[in-house]
Design a protein around this motif. Structure first.
Motif, PDB file in Angstrom:
ATOM      1  N   LEU A  21       0.914  -1.329   0.096  1.00  0.00           N
ATOM      2  CA  LEU A  21      -0.279  -0.013   0.155  1.00  0.00           C
ATOM      3  C   LEU A  21       0.806   1.174  -0.221  1.00  0.00           C
ATOM      4  O   LEU A  21       1.942   1.383   0.807  1.00  0.00           O
ATOM      5  CB  LEU A  21      -0.757  -0.136   1.126  1.00  0.00           C
ATOM      6  N   GLN A  22       0.625   2.317  -0.797  1.00  0.00           N
ATOM      7  CA  GLN A  22       1.156   3.588  -0.946  1.00  0.00           C
ATOM      8  C   GLN A  22       0.223   4.668  -1.158  1.00  0.00           C
ATOM      9  O   GLN A  22      -0.761   4.321  -2.041  1.00  0.00           O
ATOM     10  CB  GLN A  22       2.254   3.463  -2.101  1.00  0.00           C
ATOM     11  N   SER A  23       0.519   5.734  -0.515  1.00  0.00           N
ATOM     12  CA  SER A  23      -0.303   6.755  -0.771  1.00  0.00           C
ATOM     13  C   SER A  23       0.308   8.228  -0.772  1.00  0.00           C
ATOM     14  O   SER A  23       0.446   9.001  -1.969  1.00  0.00           O
ATOM     15  CB  SER A  23      -1.193   6.894   0.301  1.00  0.00           C
ATOM     16  N   VAL A  24       1.613   8.502   0.238  1.00  0.00           N
ATOM     17  CA  VAL A  24       1.965   9.714   0.166  1.00  0.00           C
ATOM     18  C   VAL A  24       3.667   9.576   0.039  1.00  0.00           C
ATOM     19  O   VAL A  24       4.440  10.127  -0.636  1.00  0.00           O
ATOM     20  CB  VAL A  24       1.977  10.424   1.281  1.00  0.00           C
ATOM     21  N   GLN A  25       4.091   8.725   0.871  1.00  0.00           N
ATOM     22  CA  GLN A  25       5.513   8.297   0.800  1.00  0.00           C
ATOM     23  C   GLN A  25       5.911   7.332  -0.244  1.00  0.00           C
ATOM     24  O   GLN A  25       5.751   6.358  -0.217  1.00  0.00           O
ATOM     25  CB  GLN A  25       5.895   7.843   2.280  1.00  0.00           C
ATOM     26  N   PRO A  26       6.935   7.759  -1.269  1.00  0.00           N
ATOM     27  CA  PRO A  26       7.105   6.958  -2.359  1.00  0.00           C
ATOM     28  C   PRO A  26       8.139   5.670  -1.880  1.00  0.00           C
ATOM     29  O   PRO A  26       8.699   5.744  -0.788  1.00  0.00           O
ATOM     30  CB  PRO A  26       8.173   7.956  -3.093  1.00  0.00           C
ATOM     31  N   GLY A  48      -2.545   7.459  -4.764  1.00  0.00           N
ATOM     32  CA  GLY A  48      -2.184   8.790  -5.212  1.00  0.00           C
ATOM     33  C   GLY A  48      -1.691   8.737  -6.764  1.00  0.00           C
ATOM     34  O   GLY A  48      -2.002   7.758  -7.531  1.00  0.00           O
ATOM     35  N   PRO A  49      -0.923   9.649  -7.197  1.00  0.00           N
ATOM     36  CA  PRO A  49      -0.535   9.783  -8.516  1.00  0.00           C
ATOM     37  C   PRO A  49       0.584   8.482  -8.899  1.00  0.00           C
ATOM     38  O   PRO A  49       1.453   8.234  -7.958  1.00  0.00           O
ATOM     39  CB  PRO A  49       0.433  11.013  -8.676  1.00  0.00           C
ATOM     40  N   ILE A  50       0.247   7.912  -9.911  1.00  0.00           N
ATOM     41  CA  ILE A  50       1.205   6.751 -10.341  1.00  0.00           C
ATOM     42  C   ILE A  50       2.657   7.116 -10.380  1.00  0.00           C
ATOM     43  O   ILE A  50       3.638   6.247  -9.970  1.00  0.00           O
ATOM     44  CB  ILE A  50       0.700   6.045 -11.605  1.00  0.00           C
ATOM     45  N   GLU A  51       2.844   8.192 -10.791  1.00  0.00           N
ATOM     46  CA  GLU A  51       4.366   8.787 -10.978  1.00  0.00           C
ATOM     47  C   GLU A  51       5.091   8.992  -9.476  1.00  0.00           C
ATOM     48  O   GLU A  51       6.317   9.303  -9.621  1.00  0.00           O
ATOM     49  CB  GLU A  51       4.566  10.022 -11.615  1.00  0.00           C
ATOM     50  N   ASN A  52       4.335   9.067  -8.494  1.00  0.00           N
ATOM     51  CA  ASN A  52       4.704   9.294  -7.249  1.00  0.00           C
ATOM     52  C   ASN A  52       4.854   7.962  -6.329  1.00  0.00           C
ATOM     53  O   ASN A  52       5.194   7.989  -5.115  1.00  0.00           O
ATOM     54  CB  ASN A  52       3.854  10.239  -6.105  1.00  0.00           C
ATOM     55  N   ALA A  53       4.492   6.605  -6.728  1.00  0.00           N
ATOM     56  CA  ALA A  53       4.507   5.632  -6.173  1.00  0.00           C
ATOM     57  C   ALA A  53       5.843   5.108  -5.886  1.00  0.00           C
ATOM     58  O   ALA A  53       6.165   4.472  -4.938  1.00  0.00           O
ATOM     59  CB  ALA A  53       3.806   4.414  -6.832  1.00  0.00           C
ATOM     60  N   LEU A  54       6.895   5.528  -6.728  1.00  0.00           N
ATOM     61  CA  LEU A  54       8.256   5.025  -6.603  1.00  0.00           C
ATOM     62  C   LEU A  54       9.109   6.464  -6.641  1.00  0.00           C
ATOM     63  O   LEU A  54       8.750   7.234  -7.266  1.00  0.00           O
ATOM     64  CB  LEU A  54       8.849   4.344  -7.641  1.00  0.00           C
ATOM     65  N   PRO A  63       4.173  -4.265 -11.237  1.00  0.00           N
ATOM     66  CA  PRO A  63       2.941  -3.558 -11.660  1.00  0.00           C
ATOM     67  C   PRO A  63       2.363  -2.450 -10.435  1.00  0.00           C
ATOM     68  O   PRO A  63       2.351  -2.605  -9.234  1.00  0.00           O
ATOM     69  CB  PRO A  63       1.809  -4.635 -11.621  1.00  0.00           C
ATOM     70  N   VAL A  64       1.616  -1.355 -10.845  1.00  0.00           N
ATOM     71  CA  VAL A  64       1.246  -0.428 -10.041  1.00  0.00           C
ATOM     72  C   VAL A  64      -0.162  -0.183 -10.312  1.00  0.00           C
ATOM     73  O   VAL A  64      -0.457   0.094 -11.721  1.00  0.00           O
ATOM     74  CB  VAL A  64       1.884   0.871 -10.173  1.00  0.00           C
ATOM     75  N   GLU A  65      -1.160  -0.338  -9.449  1.00  0.00           N
ATOM     76  CA  GLU A  65      -2.492  -0.151  -9.452  1.00  0.00           C
ATOM     77  C   GLU A  65      -3.063   0.929  -8.830  1.00  0.00           C
ATOM     78  O   GLU A  65      -2.735   1.153  -7.705  1.00  0.00           O
ATOM     79  CB  GLU A  65      -3.361  -1.461  -9.112  1.00  0.00           C
ATOM     80  N   VAL A  66      -3.738   1.991  -9.537  1.00  0.00           N
ATOM     81  CA  VAL A  66      -4.155   3.091  -8.835  1.00  0.00           C
ATOM     82  C   VAL A  66      -5.788   3.080  -8.576  1.00  0.00           C
ATOM     83  O   VAL A  66      -6.373   2.692  -9.855  1.00  0.00           O
ATOM     84  CB  VAL A  66      -3.963   4.235  -9.777  1.00  0.00           C
ATOM     85  N   ALA A  67      -6.253   3.218  -7.403  1.00  0.00           N
ATOM     86  CA  ALA A  67      -7.439   3.002  -7.160  1.00  0.00           C
ATOM     87  C   ALA A  67      -7.931   3.957  -5.802  1.00  0.00           C
ATOM     88  O   ALA A  67      -6.916   4.091  -4.984  1.00  0.00           O
ATOM     89  CB  ALA A  67      -7.939   1.634  -6.738  1.00  0.00           C
ATOM     90  N   PRO A  68      -8.966   4.447  -5.859  1.00  0.00           N
ATOM     91  CA  PRO A  68      -9.521   5.207  -4.448  1.00  0.00           C
ATOM     92  C   PRO A  68      -9.354   4.289  -3.228  1.00  0.00           C
ATOM     93  O   PRO A  68      -9.479   3.085  -3.326  1.00  0.00           O
ATOM     94  CB  PRO A  68     -10.978   5.520  -4.813  1.00  0.00           C
ATOM     95  N   ALA A  69      -8.946   4.942  -2.441  1.00  0.00           N
ATOM     96  CA  ALA A  69      -8.732   4.235  -1.112  1.00  0.00           C
ATOM     97  C   ALA A  69      -9.811   3.177  -0.363  1.00  0.00           C
ATOM     98  O   ALA A  69      -9.746   2.215   0.053  1.00  0.00           O
ATOM     99  CB  ALA A  69      -8.246   4.768   0.208  1.00  0.00           C
ATOM    100  N   GLY A  70     -10.998   3.888  -0.909  1.00  0.00           N
ATOM    101  CA  GLY A  70     -12.272   3.225  -0.651  1.00  0.00           C
ATOM    102  C   GLY A  70     -12.659   2.074  -1.029  1.00  0.00           C
ATOM    103  O   GLY A  70     -13.516   1.205  -0.576  1.00  0.00           O
TER     104      GLY A  70
END
Length: 393
Positions: A21-26, A48-54, A63-70
């Motif tokens: 899980l990732q949201s703010v800290q890469p 968060g933005p996919i470019e900020n995941a790492l 793989p990186v999946e972007v989805a609302p936390a809810g």
């Protein structure tokens, strides 16, 4: 099979899914290094933005999946129905959510502590002070009072002429401001009057350190103590920030290790996780707690730990959350340090000239860090001299 490819010894359908899980800290490193692909199927789930995941220099190998936390709970339940699932995080802003989702999915509670005690700076200092741990004088600002000379003088009268104001539940120095005058405090009050979630504490003179350890069901295993180079707020002021590994036999390393044991005893040590504690060593030699986190540290501290003691702190934190064995530091005979440099107001960022072994990353705008330096040497004195020289340029 193409040349150089290796056949997997474990069928794909028997691999363990690991969702990070990732949201703010890469995420700071290659997840396939933490979770080898012959046994695991790691992926990132972010809101968060996919470019900020790492981090910018970390290759996207999973793989990186972007989805609302809810929607995370439903997605994870579907994944868990398919085959074994582990859910982990090293993001301060996902700790509580990760613990809740693990509970909902009936996964072992490997972060079984009260996450609030490790996140809320007021609760953590109240608890530690009650346990006899030295902490700065502090005041909750709930809410922040209206701006006035009297309010500013009351706060400074309680805490001293120099203070630091901090959000209670943020990380990475977000919102942290050092204030050294009544006028400066009154200006800050004017901006934040009526807000909740703030605290003020005394500014302590001394040298800033970090102590990192592996916590396993209450047992605290020291991993690394480091001395910060530059103030944590240096980047905002145009200066460099970093840290250098401290030999475990030094007195300050023993102080950091003892402090972590006291912190875990007071805040809780159930489960398995890496702890990162920051403290000040005053001119008198006394160690005073500043704050802690139930996760691996930021910066390049994990990277200097690898060079200094053979353990990558972030990988370790993620692995033990997934039920994998812990690790013990093994001295490598190498001293290591890191620095981050702010982006110059004009011109291009230039790599620093340093005589020690090193690795440099030049980062593109608009990333706030212009240059990242990792350096190491078998001679600790030489490395310290070089890293302090470069930091002062």
């Amino acid at each position: 099979m193409a040349p150089g490819e290796v056949a997997l010894t474990t069928p794909v359908d028997e691999k363990t899914q690991v969702v990070v899980l990732q949201s703010v800290q890469p995420i700071a490193g290659d997840l396939d290094a933490a979770f080898p692909l012959e046994r695991f199927e790691p992926r990132i789930l972010t809101d968060g933005p996919i470019e900020n995941a790492l981090r910018p220099w970390v290759p996207a190998t999973v793989p990186v999946e972007v989805a609302p936390a809810g929607s995370w709970g439903e997605r994870l339940r579907e994944a868990a129905a398919d085959r074994r699932l582990e859910l982990v995080t090293n993001d301060e802003y996902c700790l509580e959510r990760c613990a809740t989702l693990r509970r909902d999915l009936e996964l072992p509670q490997r972060l079984g502590v009260s996450v609030a005690l490790y996140r809320d700076k007021v609760l953590m200092k109240e608890t530690l002070a009650a346990a006899g741990v030295a902490v700065p004088a502090f005041l909750p600002l709930e809410p922040v009072p209206p701006p006035s000379e009297a309010a500013a003088e009351e706060i400074l009268g309680a805490l001293g002429p120099r203070i630091v104001v901090k959000p209670r539940r943020e990380a990475n120095n977000r919102g942290v401001v050092a204030i050294d005058s009544a006028a400066g405090l009154e200006r800050w009050l004017r901006v934040h009057a009526g807000e909740r979630g703030w605290e003020a504490e005394s500014f302590l003179e001394g040298t800033l350190f970090h102590a990192n350890a592996l916590v396993q069901d209450g047992r605290v295993r020291p991993l690394l103590v480091g001395e910060y180079i530059g103030s944590p707020l240096a980047l905002e002021g145009g200066g460099a920030i970093g840290s250098i590994a401290i030999a475990p036999e030094e007195e300050v390393a023993e102080q950091g290790e003892a402090l972590n044991r006291a912190v875990v005893a007071a805040l809780g040590g159930a489960g398995q996780f890496v702890i990162h504690t920051e403290f000040v060593r005053e001119p008198s030699g006394r160690a005073v707690f500043l704050e802690t986190a139930a996760r691996a540290p930021g910066g390049l501290i994990s990277e200097i730990a690898v060079l200094h003691s053979g353990v990558h702190l972030e990988y370790l934190n993620l692995r033990v959350q997934a039920g994998e064995p812990g690790a013990s530091p093994v001295p490598t005979g190498v001293s290591a340090a890191w620095l981050w440099f702010p982006r110059p107001a004009a011109g291009e960022a230039r790599p620093p000239a340093i005589s020690c072994e090193h690795r440099v990353e030049i980062l593109p705008a608009p990333y706030p860090i212009a240059c990242s330096l990792l350096a190491w040497d078998a001679d600790p004195a030489r490395l310290r001299e070089e890293i302090c020289r470069v930091a002062s340029l």
